[in-house]
Structure formats: structure tokens, C-alpha cells
Design an enzyme around this catalytic site. Structure first.
Site, PDB file in Angstrom:
ATOM      1  N   PHE A  38       0.811  -1.221   0.000  1.00 50.10           N
ATOM      2  CA  PHE A  38       0.000   0.000   0.000  1.00 50.10           C
ATOM      3  C   PHE A  38       0.841   1.267   0.000  1.00 50.10           C
ATOM      4  O   PHE A  38       0.367   2.329  -0.392  1.00 50.10           O
ATOM      5  CB  PHE A  38      -0.928   0.010   1.237  1.00 50.10           C
ATOM      6  CG  PHE A  38      -0.240   0.493   2.489  1.00 50.10           C
ATOM      7  CD1 PHE A  38      -0.163   1.857   2.774  1.00 50.10           C
ATOM      8  CD2 PHE A  38       0.371  -0.385   3.374  1.00 50.10           C
ATOM      9  CE1 PHE A  38       0.500   2.313   3.909  1.00 50.10           C
ATOM     10  CE2 PHE A  38       1.033   0.057   4.502  1.00 50.10           C
ATOM     11  CZ  PHE A  38       1.096   1.423   4.771  1.00 50.10           C
ATOM     12  N   LYS A  82      -1.264  -7.285  -9.130  1.00 48.44           N
ATOM     13  CA  LYS A  82      -2.219  -7.409  -8.003  1.00 48.44           C
ATOM     14  C   LYS A  82      -1.798  -6.336  -6.983  1.00 48.44           C
ATOM     15  O   LYS A  82      -0.942  -6.551  -6.154  1.00 48.44           O
ATOM     16  CB  LYS A  82      -2.112  -8.823  -7.407  1.00 48.44           C
ATOM     17  CG  LYS A  82      -3.335  -9.323  -6.678  1.00 48.44           C
ATOM     18  CD  LYS A  82      -3.831  -8.475  -5.537  1.00 48.44           C
ATOM     19  CE  LYS A  82      -3.030  -8.587  -4.267  1.00 48.44           C
ATOM     20  NZ  LYS A  82      -3.406  -7.537  -3.272  1.00 48.44           N
ATOM     21  N   GLU A 112      -4.978  -3.831  -1.784  1.00 50.48           N
ATOM     22  CA  GLU A 112      -6.415  -3.586  -1.734  1.00 50.48           C
ATOM     23  C   GLU A 112      -6.753  -2.326  -0.937  1.00 50.48           C
ATOM     24  O   GLU A 112      -7.889  -1.889  -0.894  1.00 50.48           O
ATOM     25  CB  GLU A 112      -7.159  -4.808  -1.182  1.00 50.48           C
ATOM     26  CG  GLU A 112      -6.803  -5.235   0.235  1.00 50.48           C
ATOM     27  CD  GLU A 112      -5.577  -6.169   0.301  1.00 50.48           C
ATOM     28  OE1 GLU A 112      -4.574  -5.905  -0.400  1.00 50.48           O
ATOM     29  OE2 GLU A 112      -5.619  -7.136   1.087  1.00 50.48           O
ATOM     30  N   ARG A 113      -5.720  -1.717  -0.311  1.00 48.70           N
ATOM     31  CA  ARG A 113      -6.009  -0.516   0.502  1.00 48.70           C
ATOM     32  C   ARG A 113      -6.033   0.757  -0.327  1.00 48.70           C
ATOM     33  O   ARG A 113      -6.722   1.702   0.003  1.00 48.70           O
ATOM     34  CB  ARG A 113      -4.968  -0.389   1.611  1.00 48.70           C
ATOM     35  CG  ARG A 113      -5.103  -1.529   2.592  1.00 48.70           C
ATOM     36  CD  ARG A 113      -4.152  -1.399   3.734  1.00 48.70           C
ATOM     37  NE  ARG A 113      -3.768  -2.720   4.160  1.00 48.70           N
ATOM     38  CZ  ARG A 113      -2.619  -3.029   4.720  1.00 48.70           C
ATOM     39  NH1 ARG A 113      -1.724  -2.088   4.948  1.00 48.70           N
ATOM     40  NH2 ARG A 113      -2.353  -4.254   5.080  1.00 48.70           N
ATOM     41  N   SER A 152       5.394  -6.890   3.459  1.00 51.78           N
ATOM     42  CA  SER A 152       5.985  -7.203   4.766  1.00 51.78           C
ATOM     43  C   SER A 152       6.759  -8.537   4.708  1.00 51.78           C
ATOM     44  O   SER A 152       6.493  -9.386   3.846  1.00 51.78           O
ATOM     45  CB  SER A 152       4.883  -7.272   5.815  1.00 51.78           C
ATOM     46  OG  SER A 152       3.943  -8.249   5.434  1.00 51.78           O
ATOM     47  N   CYS A 191       9.579   1.937   3.470  1.00 48.56           N
ATOM     48  CA  CYS A 191      10.479   0.830   3.799  1.00 48.56           C
ATOM     49  C   CYS A 191      11.904   1.336   3.979  1.00 48.56           C
ATOM     50  O   CYS A 191      12.751   0.643   4.515  1.00 48.56           O
ATOM     51  CB  CYS A 191      10.433  -0.236   2.724  1.00 48.56           C
ATOM     52  SG  CYS A 191      11.162   0.312   1.193  1.00 48.56           S
TER      53      CYS A 191
HETATM   54  P1  NAD Z   1       1.601  -6.547   3.175  1.00 46.79           P
HETATM   55  O1  NAD Z   1       2.623  -7.608   3.283  1.00 46.79           O
HETATM   56  O2  NAD Z   1       0.492  -6.541   4.163  1.00 46.79           O
HETATM   57  O3  NAD Z   1       0.878  -6.595   1.734  1.00 46.79           O
HETATM   58  C1  NAD Z   1       1.620  -6.622   0.545  1.00 46.79           C
HETATM   59  C2  NAD Z   1       0.816  -7.358  -0.525  1.00 46.79           C
HETATM   60  O4  NAD Z   1       0.612  -8.708  -0.100  1.00 46.79           O
HETATM   61  C3  NAD Z   1      -0.556  -6.763  -0.786  1.00 46.79           C
HETATM   62  O5  NAD Z   1      -0.808  -6.770  -2.161  1.00 46.79           O
HETATM   63  C4  NAD Z   1      -1.499  -7.689  -0.036  1.00 46.79           C
HETATM   64  O6  NAD Z   1      -2.780  -7.797  -0.631  1.00 46.79           O
HETATM   65  C5  NAD Z   1      -0.781  -9.031  -0.076  1.00 46.79           C
HETATM   66  N1  NAD Z   1      -1.063  -9.859   1.120  1.00 46.79           N
HETATM   67  C6  NAD Z   1      -1.318  -9.407   2.375  1.00 46.79           C
HETATM   68  N2  NAD Z   1      -1.521 -10.451   3.208  1.00 46.79           N
HETATM   69  C7  NAD Z   1      -1.393 -11.577   2.470  1.00 46.79           C
HETATM   70  C8  NAD Z   1      -1.475 -12.972   2.771  1.00 46.79           C
HETATM   71  N3  NAD Z   1      -1.751 -13.408   3.997  1.00 46.79           N
HETATM   72  N4  NAD Z   1      -1.285 -13.856   1.789  1.00 46.79           N
HETATM   73  C9  NAD Z   1      -1.006 -13.430   0.531  1.00 46.79           C
HETATM   74  N5  NAD Z   1      -0.902 -12.111   0.194  1.00 46.79           N
HETATM   75  C10 NAD Z   1      -1.094 -11.194   1.140  1.00 46.79           C
HETATM   76  O7  NAD Z   1       2.382  -5.144   3.168  1.00 46.79           O
HETATM   77  P2  NAD Z   1       1.783  -3.688   3.239  1.00 46.79           P
HETATM   78  O8  NAD Z   1       1.258  -3.439   4.608  1.00 46.79           O
HETATM   79  O9  NAD Z   1       0.883  -3.443   2.086  1.00 46.79           O
HETATM   80  O10 NAD Z   1       3.112  -2.822   2.996  1.00 46.79           O
HETATM   81  C11 NAD Z   1       3.988  -2.443   4.012  1.00 46.79           C
HETATM   82  C12 NAD Z   1       5.163  -3.385   4.099  1.00 46.79           C
HETATM   83  O11 NAD Z   1       5.856  -3.412   2.859  1.00 46.79           O
HETATM   84  C13 NAD Z   1       6.198  -2.947   5.123  1.00 46.79           C
HETATM   85  O12 NAD Z   1       6.655  -4.079   5.797  1.00 46.79           O
HETATM   86  C14 NAD Z   1       7.299  -2.329   4.279  1.00 46.79           C
HETATM   87  O13 NAD Z   1       8.570  -2.333   4.877  1.00 46.79           O
HETATM   88  C15 NAD Z   1       7.258  -3.206   3.086  1.00 46.79           C
HETATM   89  N6  NAD Z   1       7.863  -2.572   1.919  1.00 46.79           N
HETATM   90  C16 NAD Z   1       9.063  -3.054   1.504  1.00 46.79           C
HETATM   91  C17 NAD Z   1       9.695  -2.466   0.417  1.00 46.79           C
HETATM   92  C18 NAD Z   1      11.008  -2.996  -0.074  1.00 46.79           C
HETATM   93  O14 NAD Z   1      11.396  -2.674  -1.202  1.00 46.79           O
HETATM   94  N7  NAD Z   1      11.725  -3.784   0.698  1.00 46.79           N
HETATM   95  C19 NAD Z   1       9.099  -1.382  -0.238  1.00 46.79           C
HETATM   96  C20 NAD Z   1       7.863  -0.935   0.230  1.00 46.79           C
HETATM   97  C21 NAD Z   1       7.257  -1.540   1.304  1.00 46.79           C
END
Ligand code: NAD
Length: 499
Positions: A149, A173, A176-177, A226, A281
């Protein structure tokens, strides 16, 4: 209330699963739209159509594909304000920050205009008598991206730009937020000349993600989010035989040496710690001053700066330093961690608890927090807070500070502030973190370098954007060819002759 769609075969298409997620305006706390959550059947149908569309797109010459990207850049600039406005309204970040989100994605699209260069292969003339050997880069077919998100414009563009310009079809994909901007990007790409079906935006949650991971047509998956989800996707995707790269969470430290310019270090910490409400991040979440005196001086400089921060909605204009966090659940998690920090004995020097913004009482705003005397066992140190909370861990020496960063399970970004070249050089060379700043708090590499963390911040071999992206979204084929005239000259061919 707006009902959002998927973008399939060049059109906005309603969801058929009957499942939806609410999309909030984080500043007011109101639900402003709902987004359909795709079923496995919807995902599989989108992939099947993408595979058909890819055949022609993959055979289009790279220069023509690059021209689509060139036009996409023009359209992104044309619609910059419109995209940023929508982005702010769903994510909550300030308007300048939202424009930065689009801009950093756009820069990767600009890099992709050079795709013909990255698609070039290698050629060995006369590898044996009458024998030439050459390698070519070919698209994988259908690739997919699953994005978070916190950068709803930039990260989708980091994924789809290289994948599409390399000749793949792409399934996006998004989170969804805040799903509206990715849909707008798909429409702009279509306007830029991308054939229908080559980019499919399928909204969804775990069901759509699992469908991507299990779909046999999809050859590669790029994920950002994450760490627990990154590990899950990496494991399931790889065991299904896909090429997978996953970028996870972070805990980025900034070491402040006694010789650092303390005003510069404090300004950097405030920008990198609280900008975008800490939802980056590459945010700095841990300050590590070396020596008690440095720590005291840093706190003295930080407190007035943090107390001056203006928290508000993006509609309040350029005056606002940061906006709300993305959801009520995110706010609750952040404040829960703050409570744990207090209970576990950290010193809460700036207390943002109880922060309320008049007229926006239901918004997901979190006041700025600063903890001092944090230790590595505390939850606020161990967990990624992803909010406006900066923790100071005091180190006795440079080696202690270095070891603290080395021992942390994350390895996305880090920085050192010092005037001493030797120390900076030693740090950059020894630290086990993917992106390092020297007197630069957020060392995000530009589009023509690559972006990626180490340890639990990155899974897979290749990084995002830069030349690595083209390696990830292509595969190499090597051809050895022999023509009869060579045979005449060199007689019968034996592999030995090539040694
Ligand atoms: P998230 O892991 O909750 O979601 C990321 C994606 O995974 C979304 O599209 C979501 O729909 C999907 N997802 C969520 N739960 C899932 C599950 N149980 N099974 C399968 N798919 C699932 O992350 P977020 O809250 O959207 O983003 C923030 C996180 O992203 C932070 O941890 C941040 O550090 C990280 N991030 C990392 C980078 C990098 O390059 N390392 C860059 C940006 C953000």
C-alpha cells in the site's frame, strides 16, 4: 460510494466473486470506495487472456515497445496532479509526497525506454570452424507483481515497466487498501498504445495471491510487502517452479558519529523518520548515536524539531509535514507498540499519544513519538513499527554501533553521519545491508541502479529496477550454429577444436 473494478483486456471490469474490501479516506476515516476481491477463476481467466495477448507483444520489436513507454512518460507528466490527488486521498500522504511517489515510478519508466539496449544478446564470431555462438534475451511470457500500500504508484511501475518493455504480459495485483492509482496507470498505458490484455490489473487479497502463485502459466512473481508475507510468497512461488523475488520489511538504522554535523543529522532524522508518517520501507526508525555526549546533543536537537512537525490532511497543502497512517488497524498497532515501549522501560521523550486533529477526529492520525534509551530486546526495536516513531539506541563505540546493525535481522537501508572518510568507508564496506547512505539518510538508488535489501528484507537473487530488472523478466537462450562453408575449411568439427 464508488465501486472499483479490475482492468482486464483493456476495460474496467466488475468483480464477480461477490467479495469486496473497503477503501478508506485515512484523513476522515470514511469509507470512500469498495474494491472487488478476485476469485481464483477470475485470476485464471485474466492470465489465460494475457498469455494470448503476449504472443504478439513479445514479437513486437523492442524499439516499438519502448515507444509505448515513452508515450506513457508523457501521459504520466500530463496527469501527475490527478494521480497524486487520488493517491493522497486513498493513502493519506501529503500532496508533494504523492507526486514524489508518481515521479519515482516515472523515472523507472524512463529507464525502460532503454529496453532495446538491455535486451541485446552476445555474439561470438568463429567460436570454432564455421561456428558462431550467440545468446539472446527473451521474455518469460506472463509475469506477475504483488505490491504494497505504501507506494501505490511507484512500486507497480517498478514492476510492470521492465516486465512489459521486455515483452512480457503482466498481471498486477495491487494493494487492496489504495487500488485506484494502479487502475489509472493501466488506463494511461492503454492510451499510450499498450495492446489490450498485455497488462491485467486484478484486485484482490490472499485468494488472488494464492491463485497467482499456483497458476502454471505465470513464470515469474515480483513481490513487495511485509517480511512474513514475502517469506510465504517466496516459498510457495519457488516450490511451484517460478522465478520469484520478494522484498520485505525493514528496520533502518542511522549511526551518528561524534564528529557529525549535528544539525544536519537531526534534520535528516526528522525527515527520514517522520516523513510519510514513517510508512516507508527506507524510513529511518533507529538512531544510533555513538557516545553519551553525542546522544544527549542529538536529543537536544531532535526534540524541538519533532515538536514543530505539522500533522494534517493532504488537503491542507504544502504546510503539512505528514498525514494519517493508512488504516485504523495500522494506527492501533503503532500505538500498541508505543505502549509496549513505555512498559518495557524505554524513555518516551516526545509523547504523541492522545494526538487529535480538530475536525478530523475520526481520521487515522498518529502524533510523532521519540524514544530514547531503547535496547535491542524491546518490541519497539525488534518489530517494524511503520509509523511516526523514532527510537534512539545509545552505542558506546563505533564497533558497538556497527555490530548492532549487523545483528539486526533486517538489511534494507542504513546510513552513517560523520565527517571522517575512513569511518564512512569502513562502514560502507563492512555493513551487511543492501543500500547504504553516507550523510544521506534515505539512500534510495536512482532508476539506473538497483534497489534491494539483504537478510530478511530481500529474498531472491536479483534486485528491482536498473539492469537487474531486465535480467529478472527475461531468460537467456544460447545458440550454437555451424554453416557448411566452415566445414569445408576446417574439416570435420570436433568440440576439442573450440578449446
Ligand atoms: P503486506 O505484506 O500486508 O501486503 C503486501 C501485498 O501482499 C498486498 O498486495 C497484499 O494484498 C498481499 N497480502 C497481504 N496479506 C497476504 C497474505 N496473507 N497472503 C497473501 N498475500 C497477502 O504489506 P503492506 O502493509 O501493504 O506494505 C507495508 C510493508 O511493505 C512494510 O513491511 C514495508 O517495509 C514493506 N515494503 C518493503 C519495500 C522494499 O522494497 N523492501 C518497499 C515498500 C514496502
Amino acid at each position: 460510494m464508488e465501486e472499483l473494478c479490475h482492468f482486464i483486456n483493456g476495460k474496467r471490469v466488475k468483480g464477480t466473486s461477490g467479495r469486496f474490501a473497503d477503501v478508506y479516506n485515512p484523513a476522515t476515516g470514511e469509507v470512500q470506495a469498495r474494491v472487488p476481491l478476485a476469485s481464483q477463476q477470475e485470476l485464471d481467466a485474466a492470465v489465460a487472456d494475457a498469455a494470448k495477448a503476449q504472443v504478439k507483444w513479445g514479437a513486437t520489436n523492442p524499439q516499438r515497445r519502448a515507444r509505448v513507454m515513452m508515450e506513457f512518460v508523457r501521459l504520466l507528466n500530463r496527469d501527475m496532479d490527478k494521480l497524486a490527488e487520488k493517491l493522497s486521498s486513498e493513502h493519506g500522504k501529503t500532496f508533494p509526497d504523492a507526486k514524489g511517489d508518481v515521479q519515482r515510478g516515472l523515472e523507472v519508466i524512463e529507464f525502460c525506454i532503454g529496453a532495446p539496449h538491455f535486451m541485446k544478446g552476445e555474439f561470438s564470431d568463429g567460436a570454432g570452424p564455421g561456428i558462431d555462438m550467440y545468446s539472446m534475451r527473451q521474455p518469460l511470457g506472463v509475469a506477475a507483481g504483488i505490491t504494497p500500500f505504501n507506494f501505490p504508484a511507484m512500486i507497480p511501475m517498478w514492476k510492470m515497466g521492465p516486465a512489459l518493455s521486455a515483452g512480457n504480459a503482466f498481471i498486477l495485483k495491487p494493494s487492496e487498501r489504495d487500488p485506484s492509482v494502479p487502475l489509472m496507470l493501466a488506463e494511461l498505458l492503454q492510451e499510450a498504445g499498450l495492446p489490450d490484455g498485455v497488462l491485467q490489473v486484478v484486485n484482490g487479497d490472499k485468494e488472488a495471491v494464492d491463485a497467482i502463485l499456483d497458476n502454471e502459466t505465470i513464470q515469474a512473481v515480483g513481490f513487495v510487502g511485509s517480511t512474513p508475507i514475502a517469506e510465504y510468497i517466496y516459498g510457495r512461488g519457488c516450490s511451484n517452479g517460478k522465478r520469484v523475488q520478494c522484498f520485505g520489511g525493514a528496520k533502518n538504522h542511522m549511526i551518528v558519529m561524534p564528529d557529525a554535523d549535528m544539525d544536519q543529522a537531526a534534520d535528516a532524522l526528522v525527515g527520514a523518520g517522520y516523513g510519510a508518517a514513517g510508512e516507508r520501507c527506507m524510513a529511518i526508525s533507529v538512531a544510533v548515536p555513538v557516545g553519551e555526549k553525542t546522544a544527549d546533543r542529538l536529543i537536544e536537537k531532535l526534540v524541538p524539531r519533532i515538536e514543530k512537525l505539522k500533522v494534517g490532511p493532504y488537503t491542507a497543502g504544502d504546510d503539512v509535514d505528514y498525514g494519517p497512517v493508512v488504516t485504523a488497524a495500522a494506527k492501533e498497532k503503532i500505538l500498541g507498540l508505543v505502549e509496549s515501549g513505555v512498559k518495557q522501560g524505554a524513555e518516551l521523550v516526545v509523547d504523541g499519544r492522545g494526538f487529535k486533529l480538530q475536525g478530523y477526529e475520526s481520521g487515522f492520525f498518529v502524533g510523532p513519538h521519540l524514544f530514547d534509551r531503547v535496547t535491542p530486546e524491546m518490541d519497539i526495536y525488534r518489530q517494524e513499527i511503520f509509523g511516526p516513531v523514532l527510537c534512539q539506541v545509545r552505542a558506546d563505540s563505533y564497533d558497538d554501533a556497527l555490530n548492532l546493525v549487523m545483528d539486526n535481522e533486517y538489511g534494507n537501508g542504513t546510513a552513517i553521519f560523520t565527517r571522517d572518510g575512513d569511518t564512512a568507508r569502513d562502514f560502507a564496506s563492512r555493513i551487511n545491508v543492501g543500500m547504504v547512505g553516507v550523510n544521506v539518510p534515505i539512500p534510495v538508488p536512482l532508476a539506473y541502479h538497483t534497489f534491494g535489501g539483504w537478510k530478511k528484507s530481500g529474498f531472491g537473487d536479483l534486485n528491482q529496477h536498473g539492469p537487474d530488472a531486465f535480467r529478472f523478466y527475461t531468460r537467456t537462450k544460447t545458440v550454437t550454429s555451424r554453416w557448411p562453408s566452415g566445414l569445408k575449411e576446417g574439416g570435420e568439427f570436433h568440440f576439442k577444436q573450440m578449446d
